[in-house]
Structure formats: structure tokens, C-alpha cells
Scaffold this active site. Sequence first.
Site, PDB file in Angstrom:
ATOM      1  N   HIS A  67      -3.740  -4.827   0.029  1.00 54.43           N
ATOM      2  CA  HIS A  67      -3.304  -5.343   1.327  1.00 54.43           C
ATOM      3  C   HIS A  67      -3.387  -6.860   1.323  1.00 54.43           C
ATOM      4  CE1 HIS A  67      -3.046  -1.617   3.738  1.00 54.43           C
ATOM      5  NE2 HIS A  67      -3.893  -1.167   2.817  1.00 54.43           N
ATOM      6  N   GLU A  97      -2.410  -8.893   3.536  1.00 54.74           N
ATOM      7  CA  GLU A  97      -2.750  -9.361   4.877  1.00 54.74           C
ATOM      8  C   GLU A  97      -4.250  -9.322   5.151  1.00 54.74           C
ATOM      9  OE1 GLU A  97      -2.502  -4.908   5.466  1.00 54.74           O
ATOM     10  OE2 GLU A  97      -1.561  -6.378   4.141  1.00 54.74           O
ATOM     11  N   CYS A 147       0.836  -1.201   0.000  1.00 60.14           N
ATOM     12  CA  CYS A 147       0.000   0.000   0.000  1.00 60.14           C
ATOM     13  C   CYS A 147       0.876   1.258   0.000  1.00 60.14           C
ATOM     14  CB  CYS A 147      -1.008  -0.033   1.147  1.00 60.14           C
ATOM     15  SG  CYS A 147      -2.350   1.174   0.945  1.00 60.14           S
TER      16      CYS A 147
END
Length: 170
Positions: free
Chosen positions: A147, A149, A41
Amino acid sequence: KTVLPGVGSFRDGMKNLEELNLVEVLNNEVLNKKKIFLGICLGMQLIGSKSHELSETTGLGWVESEIVKFDFPDAEIELKIPHVGWNNVHLAKGSPLFEQIENNSDFYFVHSFHFETDPKYVIGNSQYGIDFISSIQKENIFACQFHPEKSQNDGLKLLKNFANMELEQC
């Protein structure tokens, strides 16, 4: 390996890297020692040449690029900024980062600005009113606007690919 995640503004991100004396450390580890790097990001945006967020701000400059705000002059519907949500990533070319991840898999995005650079570095594109670069690779430097994650199984696979990557694959 080195991971530079980030949420927030480009200017503040660069200011923090400079105040913490991390610019020289990152340059040495990634550019000189060739450690494998992943920007996530804002971490992707910070490796660029400059951003136009708030005011023109110089980045790390590892990939010649500009970070620009989404602009939808031809959009038939009004699109919200920031761009928040799930989008497909079209794989532009092979990369060890996306090994065993299907083309057009969904990843989770939260951003108002996007990366513009030479197509030779682009490994993934997405669409939100316009086509934009969602992932790049330059030698040992990898970055994604999304992202991983927060992107469930495909995001976890991408992070595993990064964790298991060897320099010879880059």
C-alpha cells in the site's frame, strides 16, 4: 491514468467489477487506449489470470498469473497470515514507478495471497517466509502488492512518480 485500489477478497472484487460493468470499461481504457494503470494490493491481484482464494476465480487476465496463498513449508518459525507490516522491496530492474526510490526501501503490506507470474514482468520482490513478487510492470500496466498510500515518504514518491508518468516512459 487509472488506479484500481482494493482490500478484500478476489472473488468479491471481480464480482463487483462485473456487476458495476467496469470490466469492459477497464479493458477499453487500459488495454485499448493504453492509459497508464496502477493496481494496488487487491487491485494488483485482480489484473491476474486467476486466483485460488476461496474458490478458483477468473481475473481480468491482463498479466498471465496465478494468485496463491502464502505457504511456508520450510519456515523455521511460524509466520502469521495475513502478512501485515513493513517489508523491504528489492528492485529487480529499473522502472519509472520506482524512480528516485532506493533499492530495499520499506513499504507497508497487508495480504494473505501473492502474485506469481513470469519474471519478465517483475520490478520488485519482497521476502516473508518466501520470496514473493511485490511489484510488476507490463507496458502501461503497473501494480504493487503493498500500500503506497500507507508507506510514508517512499509510498508518496511512488504515487508522485505514477502521477507524473508519461506513456513514453512505459
